[in-house]
Design a protein around this motif. Structure first.
Motif, PDB file in Angstrom:
ATOM      1  N   TRP A   1       0.877  -1.182   0.000  1.00 43.66           N
ATOM      2  CA  TRP A   1       0.000   0.000   0.000  1.00 43.66           C
ATOM      3  C   TRP A   1       0.907   1.224   0.000  1.00 43.66           C
ATOM      4  CZ3 TRP A   1      -3.538   1.702   4.659  1.00 43.66           C
ATOM      5  CH2 TRP A   1      -4.340   2.804   4.252  1.00 43.66           C
ATOM      6  N   ASN A   2       0.790   2.047  -1.059  1.00 39.80           N
ATOM      7  CA  ASN A   2       1.572   3.274  -1.190  1.00 39.80           C
ATOM      8  C   ASN A   2       0.712   4.480  -0.842  1.00 39.80           C
ATOM      9  OD1 ASN A   2       3.940   1.982  -2.167  1.00 39.80           O
ATOM     10  ND2 ASN A   2       2.949   1.777  -4.171  1.00 39.80           N
ATOM     11  N   ARG A   3       1.282   5.375  -0.080  1.00 35.22           N
ATOM     12  CA  ARG A   3       0.560   6.565   0.335  1.00 35.22           C
ATOM     13  C   ARG A   3       1.462   7.790   0.184  1.00 35.22           C
ATOM     14  NH1 ARG A   3      -0.305   2.868   4.475  1.00 35.22           N
ATOM     15  NH2 ARG A   3       0.785   4.022   6.109  1.00 35.22           N
ATOM     16  N   ALA A   4       0.845   8.951   0.023  1.00 32.44           N
ATOM     17  CA  ALA A   4       1.562  10.234   0.011  1.00 32.44           C
ATOM     18  C   ALA A   4       1.043  11.071   1.165  1.00 32.44           C
ATOM     19  CB  ALA A   4       1.363  10.965  -1.302  1.00 32.44           C
ATOM     20  N   GLU A   5       1.962  11.596   1.922  1.00 31.40           N
ATOM     21  CA  GLU A   5       1.617  12.448   3.059  1.00 31.40           C
ATOM     22  C   GLU A   5       2.135  13.854   2.774  1.00 31.40           C
ATOM     23  OE1 GLU A   5       2.183  12.485   7.918  1.00 31.40           O
ATOM     24  OE2 GLU A   5       3.625  11.423   6.671  1.00 31.40           O
ATOM     25  N   TYR A   6       1.252  14.836   2.854  1.00 32.07           N
ATOM     26  CA  TYR A   6       1.596  16.218   2.520  1.00 32.07           C
ATOM     27  C   TYR A   6       1.917  16.973   3.813  1.00 32.07           C
ATOM     28  CZ  TYR A   6      -0.253  14.879  -2.000  1.00 32.07           C
ATOM     29  OH  TYR A   6      -0.466  14.236  -3.213  1.00 32.07           O
ATOM     30  N   ARG A   7       3.170  16.887   4.212  1.00 33.21           N
ATOM     31  CA  ARG A   7       3.588  17.438   5.503  1.00 33.21           C
ATOM     32  C   ARG A   7       3.771  18.955   5.429  1.00 33.21           C
ATOM     33  NH1 ARG A   7       9.111  14.281   6.031  1.00 33.21           N
ATOM     34  NH2 ARG A   7       9.179  15.109   3.914  1.00 33.21           N
ATOM     35  N   PRO A   8       3.513  19.663   6.530  1.00 32.68           N
ATOM     36  CA  PRO A   8       3.925  21.068   6.595  1.00 32.68           C
ATOM     37  C   PRO A   8       5.445  21.167   6.483  1.00 32.68           C
ATOM     38  CG  PRO A   8       2.474  20.482   8.419  1.00 32.68           C
ATOM     39  CD  PRO A   8       2.885  19.205   7.768  1.00 32.68           C
ATOM     40  N   LEU A   9       5.929  22.328   6.105  1.00 31.73           N
ATOM     41  CA  LEU A   9       7.367  22.527   5.994  1.00 31.73           C
ATOM     42  C   LEU A   9       8.008  22.499   7.376  1.00 31.73           C
ATOM     43  CD1 LEU A   9       7.368  25.400   3.345  1.00 31.73           C
ATOM     44  CD2 LEU A   9       7.573  22.923   2.946  1.00 31.73           C
ATOM     45  N   GLU A  10       9.252  22.109   7.408  1.00 28.00           N
ATOM     46  CA  GLU A  10       9.978  22.007   8.676  1.00 28.00           C
ATOM     47  C   GLU A  10      10.593  23.366   9.004  1.00 28.00           C
ATOM     48  OE1 GLU A  10      13.170  18.972  10.844  1.00 28.00           O
ATOM     49  OE2 GLU A  10      13.035  19.048   8.660  1.00 28.00           O
ATOM     50  N   GLY A  11       9.981  24.064   9.941  1.00 29.81           N
ATOM     51  CA  GLY A  11      10.424  25.409  10.291  1.00 29.81           C
ATOM     52  C   GLY A  11       9.248  26.370  10.247  1.00 29.81           C
ATOM     53  N   PHE A  12       9.536  27.660  10.087  1.00 27.02           N
ATOM     54  CA  PHE A  12       8.480  28.669  10.005  1.00 27.02           C
ATOM     55  C   PHE A  12       8.531  29.360   8.653  1.00 27.02           C
ATOM     56  CE2 PHE A  12      12.147  31.128  11.359  1.00 27.02           C
ATOM     57  CZ  PHE A  12      12.000  32.342  10.702  1.00 27.02           C
ATOM     58  N   CYS A  13       7.410  29.960   8.270  1.00 31.05           N
ATOM     59  CA  CYS A  13       7.291  30.650   6.992  1.00 31.05           C
ATOM     60  C   CYS A  13       7.227  32.162   7.205  1.00 31.05           C
ATOM     61  CB  CYS A  13       6.039  30.189   6.252  1.00 31.05           C
ATOM     62  SG  CYS A  13       5.981  28.414   5.916  1.00 31.05           S
ATOM     63  N   PHE A  14       7.597  32.896   6.175  1.00 30.49           N
ATOM     64  CA  PHE A  14       7.643  34.357   6.236  1.00 30.49           C
ATOM     65  C   PHE A  14       6.792  34.904   5.102  1.00 30.49           C
ATOM     66  CE2 PHE A  14      10.615  38.275   5.721  1.00 30.49           C
ATOM     67  CZ  PHE A  14       9.856  39.020   6.611  1.00 30.49           C
ATOM     68  N   ALA A  15       5.756  35.693   5.432  1.00 25.97           N
ATOM     69  CA  ALA A  15       4.896  36.324   4.438  1.00 25.97           C
ATOM     70  C   ALA A  15       5.155  37.820   4.418  1.00 25.97           C
ATOM     71  CB  ALA A  15       3.426  36.048   4.746  1.00 25.97           C
ATOM     72  N   VAL A  16       5.484  38.348   3.249  1.00 27.12           N
ATOM     73  CA  VAL A  16       5.715  39.782   3.069  1.00 27.12           C
ATOM     74  C   VAL A  16       4.702  40.261   2.041  1.00 27.12           C
ATOM     75  CG1 VAL A  16       7.360  41.569   2.404  1.00 27.12           C
ATOM     76  CG2 VAL A  16       8.162  39.511   3.591  1.00 27.12           C
ATOM     77  N   THR A  17       3.796  41.142   2.461  1.00 25.69           N
ATOM     78  CA  THR A  17       2.643  41.459   1.620  1.00 25.69           C
ATOM     79  C   THR A  17       2.601  42.932   1.227  1.00 25.69           C
ATOM     80  OG1 THR A  17       1.212  41.782   3.573  1.00 25.69           O
ATOM     81  CG2 THR A  17       1.338  39.566   2.645  1.00 25.69           C
ATOM     82  N   PRO A  18       1.907  43.245   0.105  1.00 28.11           N
ATOM     83  CA  PRO A  18       1.925  44.602  -0.456  1.00 28.11           C
ATOM     84  C   PRO A  18       0.754  45.451   0.018  1.00 28.11           C
ATOM     85  CG  PRO A  18       0.849  43.139  -1.996  1.00 28.11           C
ATOM     86  CD  PRO A  18       1.198  42.298  -0.780  1.00 28.11           C
ATOM     87  N   PHE A  19       0.762  46.721  -0.377  1.00 30.46           N
ATOM     88  CA  PHE A  19      -0.314  47.633   0.002  1.00 30.46           C
ATOM     89  C   PHE A  19      -1.521  47.513  -0.910  1.00 30.46           C
ATOM     90  CE2 PHE A  19       1.517  50.226  -3.407  1.00 30.46           C
ATOM     91  CZ  PHE A  19       0.380  50.775  -3.993  1.00 30.46           C
ATOM     92  N   ASN A  20      -1.321  47.067  -2.146  1.00 30.91           N
ATOM     93  CA  ASN A  20      -2.336  47.325  -3.162  1.00 30.91           C
ATOM     94  C   ASN A  20      -3.490  46.340  -3.199  1.00 30.91           C
ATOM     95  OD1 ASN A  20      -0.461  45.418  -4.133  1.00 30.91           O
ATOM     96  ND2 ASN A  20      -0.875  45.936  -6.266  1.00 30.91           N
ATOM     97  N   PHE A  21      -3.339  45.163  -2.590  1.00 28.03           N
ATOM     98  CA  PHE A  21      -4.443  44.207  -2.561  1.00 28.03           C
ATOM     99  C   PHE A  21      -4.601  43.629  -1.160  1.00 28.03           C
ATOM    100  CE2 PHE A  21      -4.101  44.289  -7.150  1.00 28.03           C
ATOM    101  CZ  PHE A  21      -5.428  44.139  -7.563  1.00 28.03           C
TER     102      PHE A  21
END
Length: 541
Positions: A171-191
């Motif tokens: 039985w083959n399975r795929a597990e979609y794990r969160p990334l190891e560590g933290f993420c950084f979001a940098v967002t704009p003014f226009n939307f």
């Protein structure tokens, strides 16, 4: 652990309210605008689910009235960046192990809150802080952000359902794990929608996020954070900080646990951040994911067979909605000489009816540009065009900063296809037009492709299907979003996944499953039901 294979509500695009004059919806929105205009708002950071007030107050003003005091936000230091990273990492294990249905429920609830009780407030904050008219605020802050939340939940479940085949006895399975560590979001003014989507789509996949919104979008960012909190987002999953951009990037991108960057902004800043990541690559526990959308010099290409009224309307809407401050805004147009006079007459008639002023008046089509830097930049291009031998300002050109940062919708006609306003990103209500000889159609297609380093959006107007096909092929790499007989703006989540290549970014297509795949790390699992008991294969005899 889930005890059912759950199906999420089917995602549909949020209906756009029309805000017709005298309607209940426009009365409600403008009343909310007026009330928020009078208030003096205080906006703290949000770290670990707690409001953080530093006492270093930065005054909030509005582009349409830069003298009006809206309140203030609390500016943070590099210690707060450290605190945000720490809070994210402390929240990580519990958030990672929470069932995906619970994560989905939070963001589906947030979508319903924004569609309902938060709608007017989020739209009004966008109108006040970013100078969007009622329609532009509605399609952005309300509808597009709601669509991102709902469709991303659907995309997430589709992704989880994508599984490998299994052979006999395994039985083959795929597990979609969160990334190891933290993420950084940098967002704009226009939307506002982009500001909301960049951190939430990563968090939806089980990641924890440090979010730095633009200083010019903090008012609506607060409303987003309020809605997410009410929806039940646990503290520390998304940490909102108001800190110096350059110093924050240097600190975050040097951290060993940094795992991903989700960015929308200028090409120069994105390239600088990419270089920082390269310089720090030996420090990281894992290679970081990098997704960026960085701007454009978007085109309208017109064939002699095009419909004149459609071309003129596409140019006016594409170039001047939200003052040209869309990454996708039309900023250069190529018109055949045989059509130009007629197109120009229709544009003149349409622009004569355009009203400019505060979003408080819903009849204003054009509002203020975002700040003094933008105003001065636009004014500089206009003044140089007025003095140039290669260019002429044929419509607009007036700038007024007495009360707000107002720049008239401006059309520059140039005889030089490499004139500065044709080649350089301006991010304001300025459209440059180059008139080509009809027989130079093929050569002009090549000119369109080679003039700009960007490749975000573009459009072709033509009734001749062979011409459409020719442009479609010739401009294959000139735009990540290509429009046929339409303006090059207005991508809808789930319908036209958005993004471009070349200097416009990594083309990871916000509003699609492709983007969500960037925020997971797949683990392949093989389970054998009856294990071999002897090393020898049949070929050994």
């Amino acid at each position: 652990m889930s005890k059912a294979i759950s199906q999420v509500p089917f995602a549909v695009n949020e209906p756009v309210r029309t805000y017709e004059p005298g309607s209940a919806e426009v009365k409600s929105l403008i009343a909310t605008y007026k009330q928020m205009w009078k208030e003096k708002v205080e906006i703290p950071m949000n770290i670990g689910g707690k409001e953080v007030k530093t006492g270093e107050k930065v005054t909030l003003t509005s582009p349409q009235d830069h003298q009006h005091d809206l309140g203030f936000y609390h500016k943070g230091t590099m210690q707060h960046v450290d605190d945000a990273i720490k809070a994210a990492m402390e929240a990580k294990e519990k958030w990672n192990t929470l069932g995906w249905e619970h994560r989905a429920a939070i963001f589906l609830k947030a979508a319903d809150l924004i569609a309902g009780p938060y709608r007017d407030r989020l739209n009004a904050a966008t109108m006040i802080g970013q100078s969007k008219n009622v329609h532009q605020a509605e399609i952005d802050a309300a509808c597009e952000f709601i669509d991102f939340l709902r469709f991303n939940v659907e995309f997430m479940t589709e992704m989880y359902a994508e599984q490998p085949i299994s052979d006999q006895g395994i039985w083959n399975r795929a597990e979609y794990r969160p990334l190891e560590g933290f993420c950084f979001a940098v967002t704009p003014f226009n939307f506002t929608a982009i500001a909301g989507n960049l951190p939430t789509c990563m968090a939806m996949m089980g990641n924890v996020v440090v979010w730095k919104p633009s200083n010019n979008q903090i008012y609506s960012a607060k409303v987003i954070m309020d809605a997410l909190t009410e929806a039940g987002l646990p503290g520390g999953v998304i940490n909102m900080i108001f800190t110096d951009g350059k110093s924050t990037a240097e600190k975050v991108l040097a951290h060993p646990d940094f795992a991903a960057l989700h960015f929308t902004g200028s090409t120069k800043v994105f390239q600088g951040m990419w270089k920082l990541m390269g310089d720090n690559i030996h420090n990281y526990k894992t290679y970081p994911r990098i997704v960026g959308e960085t701007g454009g010099k978007d085109f309208i290409m017109v064939h002699p067979s095009a419909n004149v009224e459609a071309v003129a309307t596409g140019m006016v809407r594409g170039a001047f909605e939200y003052q040209g401050q869309k990454c996708s805004a039309a900023s250069r147009a190529y018109i055949p000489r045989s059509l130009w006079n007629d197109v120009k007459k229709v544009m003149e008639t349409q622009l004569a009816s355009v009203k400019m002023g505060s979003p408080e008046d819903p009849s204003n089509f054009v509002n203020a540009v975002i700040d003094k830097n933008s105003f001065d930049k636009c004014k500089g291009y206009i003044e140089r065009a007025q003095a140039s031998k290669d260019a002429e300002v044929i419509f607009g050109g007036k700038c007024d900063d007495k009360k707000g940062w107002f720049v008239e919708p401006t059309v520059i006609e140039t005889t030089n296809p490499k004139y500065e306003s044709v080649c350089e990103e301006i991010f304001g209500p300025i459209l440059s037009v180059y008139v080509y000889e009809d027989q130079d159609w093929k050569a002009t297609l090549k000119l369109v492709d080679e003039t700009s380093p960007y490749s975000l959006t573009g459009s072709i107007f033509a009734q001749d299907r062979y011409a459409i096909d020719e442009a479609y092929k010739a401009l294959e790499n000139a735009a990540g979003n290509f429009y046929i007989n339409d303006k090059p703006t207005g991508a809808v989540v789930g319908q036209q996944p958005f993004g471009g290549a070349r200097a416009s970014g990594t083309n990871d297509k916000a509003g699609s499953k492709m983007n969500l795949l960037r925020w997971v790390s797949v683990r392949s699992v093989k389970e054998t039901f009856v294990s071999p008991k002897d090393y020898r294969y049949p070929y050994l005899g």
